[in-house]
Design an enzyme around this catalytic site. Sequence first.
Site, mmCIF file in Angstrom:
data_model
loop_
_atom_site.group_PDB
_atom_site.id
_atom_site.type_symbol
_atom_site.label_atom_id
_atom_site.label_comp_id
_atom_site.label_asym_id
_atom_site.label_seq_id
_atom_site.Cartn_x
_atom_site.Cartn_y
_atom_site.Cartn_z
ATOM 1 N N CYS A 1 8.200 -6.436 38.622
ATOM 2 C CA CYS A 1 7.133 -6.505 37.608
ATOM 3 C C CYS A 1 5.876 -7.171 38.161
ATOM 4 C CB CYS A 1 7.582 -7.309 36.389
ATOM 5 S SG CYS A 1 9.036 -6.672 35.574
ATOM 6 N N ARG B 1 8.217 1.945 25.724
ATOM 7 C CA ARG B 1 6.794 1.758 26.068
ATOM 8 C C ARG B 1 6.133 3.117 26.383
ATOM 9 N NH1 ARG B 1 5.854 -3.768 27.444
ATOM 10 N NH2 ARG B 1 7.306 -4.987 26.204
ATOM 11 N N ARG C 1 -1.782 -6.798 25.255
ATOM 12 C CA ARG C 1 -1.903 -6.518 26.688
ATOM 13 C C ARG C 1 -3.019 -5.517 27.016
ATOM 14 N NH1 ARG C 1 3.166 -6.143 30.513
ATOM 15 N NH2 ARG C 1 1.419 -6.594 31.893
ATOM 16 N N HIS D 1 11.611 -1.505 30.154
ATOM 17 C CA HIS D 1 10.848 -0.761 31.170
ATOM 18 C C HIS D 1 11.861 -0.185 32.160
ATOM 19 C CE1 HIS D 1 6.807 -3.131 30.834
ATOM 20 N NE2 HIS D 1 6.607 -1.905 30.409
ATOM 21 N N ASP E 1 0.194 -12.177 30.416
ATOM 22 C CA ASP E 1 1.086 -11.211 31.067
ATOM 23 C C ASP E 1 0.416 -10.476 32.222
ATOM 24 O OD1 ASP E 1 3.585 -11.449 29.829
ATOM 25 O OD2 ASP E 1 3.054 -10.110 28.182
HETATM 26 N N1 ARG Z 1 5.904 -9.587 28.930
HETATM 27 C C1 ARG Z 1 5.649 -8.366 29.620
HETATM 28 C C2 ARG Z 1 5.805 -7.194 28.669
HETATM 29 O O1 ARG Z 1 6.684 -7.212 27.850
HETATM 30 C C3 ARG Z 1 6.570 -8.223 30.795
HETATM 31 C C4 ARG Z 1 6.274 -7.020 31.626
HETATM 32 C C5 ARG Z 1 7.234 -6.830 32.738
HETATM 33 N N2 ARG Z 1 6.807 -5.799 33.604
HETATM 34 C C6 ARG Z 1 7.562 -4.831 34.094
HETATM 35 N N3 ARG Z 1 7.061 -4.052 34.999
HETATM 36 N N4 ARG Z 1 8.779 -4.619 33.649
HETATM 37 O O2 ARG Z 1 5.050 -6.254 28.718
#
Ligand code: ARG
Length: 279
Positions: A269, A140, A95, A169, A70
């Site tokens: 992203c 998040r 991550r 997000h 990622d």
């Molecule tokens: N697979 C990543 C996650 O879930 C995707 C992140 C996408 N980034 C964003 N800025 N929306 O963290």
Amino acid sequence: MSHSPVPRPRRFLMCEPRFFDVRYAINPWMHPEAPVHVGRAQAQWRALVEAYRAHGHTVETVAPVPGLPDMVFAANHALTVGGRVFGSLFRAAERRPESVPYTAWFKDAGFEVQQPGSVCEGEGDLVPVGRWVLAGTGFRTTRQAHHEVQEYFGRTVVSLTLVDPYFYHLDTALFVLDDGRDGGDGRIAYHPGAFSPGSREVLARLYPDAVLASREDAMAFGLNSVSDGRHVFVAPGATALAGRLAGLGYLPVPVDLSEFHKAGGGIKCCTQEIRENPS
Ligand code: ARG
């Protein structure tokens, strides 16, 4: 009302998707059993880089690291305003190691990085526009991190609660058309259904001239767009939104990042903006 918005050259940080994959599921888009075509992902990513450069923007890159699939989602790694960098602390254990190479990149580029004390996923949830920093929470980035961001930048942070897991997000549900750097409040586009009722009301009060987008446009990653004030780099599937933007005098530049949608990501992203001047 139609107008001719003025573009401003941007400095972007991106990460080549050499090791891009979907190996775990931390949002509803991710299905590790479905195949990802790395060659196609690389071609799509290069097309985005070319589109930015063709419109006068600078793209710098951080080297990808094997085992961090990622890492291509550069937006999540920091919020940078006025040359000050507020770094990342990921919610998902998978991550967390990504923050190390990005912090190293910023140090090498001459920036200091403020490390968050609470989960914070950079521009994924932190969007500076006009006098404010709009900040997403619910999936998040935490409210504690919003408070840290306000203290660090000395700018009012407006906390917004996300309620739809597909828009986990803030940058999947809202983007900046005009960042207001010329003195105004700026202009945004967003999908109201991604927000709690109270947050929807806050957005309506702050941005009465916002462009409202449907869930269909949002599911096509249309709200995960990047605008330079005039050109809007937007997913080609977000047709209704692109039509609205064109009617307002913006120039939609379609860029297809469909391989990245499999990880829950799109144009924004993959793109972090480095804002060097105070605004
Ligand atoms: N697979 C990543 C996650 O879930 C995707 C992140 C996408 N980034 C964003 N800025 N929306 O963290």
